[in-house]
Design an enzyme around this catalytic site. Structure first.
Site, PDB file in Angstrom:
ATOM      1  N   SER A   1      38.273 -62.337  14.717  1.00  0.00           N
ATOM      2  CA  SER A   1      39.030 -63.196  15.741  1.00  0.00           C
ATOM      3  C   SER A   1      39.603 -64.483  15.099  1.00  0.00           C
ATOM      4  O   SER A   1      40.334 -65.088  15.490  1.00  0.00           O
ATOM      5  CB  SER A   1      38.322 -63.662  17.056  1.00  0.00           C
ATOM      6  OG  SER A   1      37.061 -64.719  16.321  1.00  0.00           O
TER       7      SER A   1
ATOM      8  N   LYS B   1      40.413 -73.090  13.507  1.00  0.00           N
ATOM      9  CA  LYS B   1      40.990 -72.100  14.529  1.00  0.00           C
ATOM     10  C   LYS B   1      40.737 -72.788  15.894  1.00  0.00           C
ATOM     11  O   LYS B   1      40.137 -73.725  16.089  1.00  0.00           O
ATOM     12  CB  LYS B   1      39.757 -71.107  14.319  1.00  0.00           C
ATOM     13  CG  LYS B   1      39.689 -70.014  15.488  1.00  0.00           C
ATOM     14  CD  LYS B   1      38.501 -69.070  15.002  1.00  0.00           C
ATOM     15  CE  LYS B   1      38.247 -67.739  15.856  1.00  0.00           C
ATOM     16  NZ  LYS B   1      37.090 -66.956  15.641  1.00  0.00           N
TER      17      LYS B   1
ATOM     18  N   SER C   1      33.952 -61.989  12.702  1.00  0.00           N
ATOM     19  CA  SER C   1      35.268 -62.901  12.995  1.00  0.00           C
ATOM     20  C   SER C   1      35.907 -63.407  11.943  1.00  0.00           C
ATOM     21  O   SER C   1      37.149 -63.974  11.957  1.00  0.00           O
ATOM     22  CB  SER C   1      35.264 -63.673  14.422  1.00  0.00           C
ATOM     23  OG  SER C   1      35.074 -63.075  15.590  1.00  0.00           O
TER      24      SER C   1
END
Length: 468
Positions: free
Chosen positions: A156, A80, A180
């Site tokens: 996220s 990420k 997330s």
């Protein structure tokens, strides 16, 4: 021909060991998946093929010499774009971050990935500074659901979830400050674990403080345990990291749940589920009962800690944005700016301490629950994925992401391990997730319950279309 991009890590490594295929083959398969599929989902922010090929070739040599550096040497993956990666920019989904760097530090888990011989070939999308439960940003656009590109992948860590679901890497690693990894895990049909806080070291320290966790995102619970073994290693830069778990998370993973006492709360007393979600989760509970677990449906009516969470979360977000100087707020996601002004700017020191007290009491409640029960089952999400590019489902009373994620953020406040596993689909083919929560420091219990469910079902073997 075997599609290497959709193999589990243990299957991939077995082929490396036998010489049936090589880490270069595995990387090529993952990159091919990116070229064919990422245009539909927008999960990848950057690729570094030359560096990745160099790493894959070195891994292939080690396997040929019978000298791999570890059990996952050569596995290809993405990470990420919220975490530092040496030599690559970390934009965190924001136009506030420029290209100047320096980009000379690896986050602890990235360093562990490199040391294990894995092949990191790119980074994936996040909303701006990981602030919300869907993945879109002014910098990188909208990330879409691998099962239906018209829907959101969640957030996220939505890019990590979509990439993993589609074989754009064997697995990925995300961050989780309020759900997330679990929100996109449920929406995208993959396995994701938020470990106990401190189990995976963090550096630099998260602006969201001790709400923030690092977690694996995979296509099976076995791979989740294997990846956690790699990233849950010590790093001196994190003063709050916990002692390393003794042994392996694979130890006892397949021992089942016979005789295990498990609690089930369909709504934590605060949520309301879509009927298809409710039915799928109740069916999952019945599966675990059939495996010998004693599952009790309990009336767990916790006080919703959302206001305390908002105080803790958005005071951190305000500090992040304001560090970029005057005018920064005018350049960010309007939703983030609005939430900072509503919750972050108005919070006093007394409000913050009150929020900490709410958090402590919730931790007490959950600690007492786990004196009786090894795990707690809930839906991961009360709904399935909604249209991409919007902050909340159509007609929802609030656009704020916490309004539709009632089962995720409470366990960031308590710092407990929380795992999502696929447990079914809606009538229009969207994944549904089952959440397994265990006591702090008992990540192995969450993984064992998830694995028992996985062994008795085939939901995790179903993958989104890959013919786009």
């Amino acid at each position: 021909m075997t599609d290497l991009s959709m193999l589990g890590a243990h299957e991939l490594v077995a082929g490396f060991r036998s010489g049936t295929w090589t880490p270069v083959d595995a990387l090529n398969s993952a990159l091919d998946a990116v070229r064919r599929l990422d245009g539909a989902v927008n999960a990848i922010t950057m690729l570094d093929e030359p560096a990745a090929r160099g790493a894959a070739e070195l891994s292939a040599r080690r396997w040929r010499a019978g000298e791999p550096v570890g059990p996952v040497d050569g596995v290809p993956l993405t990470v990420k774009d919220m975490v530092p990666t040496r030599g690559w920019p970390t934009y965190r989904g924001s136009n506030l971050v420029d290209d100047t760097g320096p980009w000379d530090v690896d986050a602890p888990f990235v360093a562990r990935l490199r040391e294990s011989g894995q092949v990191i070939f790119g980074k994936n999308t996040t909303p701006e500074f990981g602030w919300k439960g869907v993945t879109d940003s002014l910098r990188h656009g909208v990330t879409r659901n691998p099962w239906d590109p018209g829907r959101t992948s969640g957030g996220s860590s939505g890019g990590a979830a979509a990439a993993t679901a589609l074989g754009m890497g064997t697995w990925s690693v995300g961050t989780d400050g309020g759900g997330s990894v679990r929100i996109p895990g449920a929406f995208s049909g993959v396995v994701a674990l938020k470990p106990t806080y401190g189990q995976v070291p963090i550096y630099p320290a998260s602006p969201y403080g001790t709400l923030s966790h690092i977690g694996p995102m995979t296509r099976s619970v076995t791979d989740c345990a294997l990846l956690l073994d790699v990233i849950a290693r010590p790093d001196p830069r994190d003063w709050s990291a916990m002692p390393t778990h003794p042994g392996s998370y694979l130890d006892g993973l397949d021992s089942g749940v016979s005789g295990t006492r498990i609690a089930f709360s369909p709504d934590l007393g605060t949520g309301r589920n879509d009927p298809e979600v409710e039915a799928a989760v109740r069916a999952a509970v019945d599966v675990l009962r059939e495996q010998g677990a004693q599952v009790d449906e309990i009336d767990l009516r916790i006080a919703d800690p959302v206001e305390a969470f908002h105080t803790l979360w958005f005071t951190g977000a305000a500090k992040v944005i304001d560090a970029y100087g005057p005018g920064a707020r005018e350049r960010i996601d309007p939703g983030l700016r609005s939430a900072i002004e509503e919750f972050g700017d108005r919070a006093t020191a007394a409000d913050y301490l009150d929020a900490v007290a709410v958090r402590a009491d919730l931790g007490r409640v959950m600690g007492e629950l786990h004196t009786t029960y090894a795990a707690l089952l809930t839906p991961t999400m009360p709904i399935a994925a909604f249209p991409a590019g919007q902050p909340a489902p159509d007609g929802w009373p609030s656009p704020l992401w916490t309004s539709w994620t009632p089962y995720t953020y409470p366990f960031n406040m308590t710092q407990q391990p929380a795992l999502t596993v696929p447990c079914g689909f809606t009538g229009d083919g969207l994944p549904i997730g089952l959440q397994v929560v265990a006591a702090r420091h008992d990540d192995a219990a969450a993984l064992r319950v998830g694995r028992a469910f996985e062994q008795a079902t085939t939901w995790h073997t179903q993958h989104p279309p890959r013919t786009r």
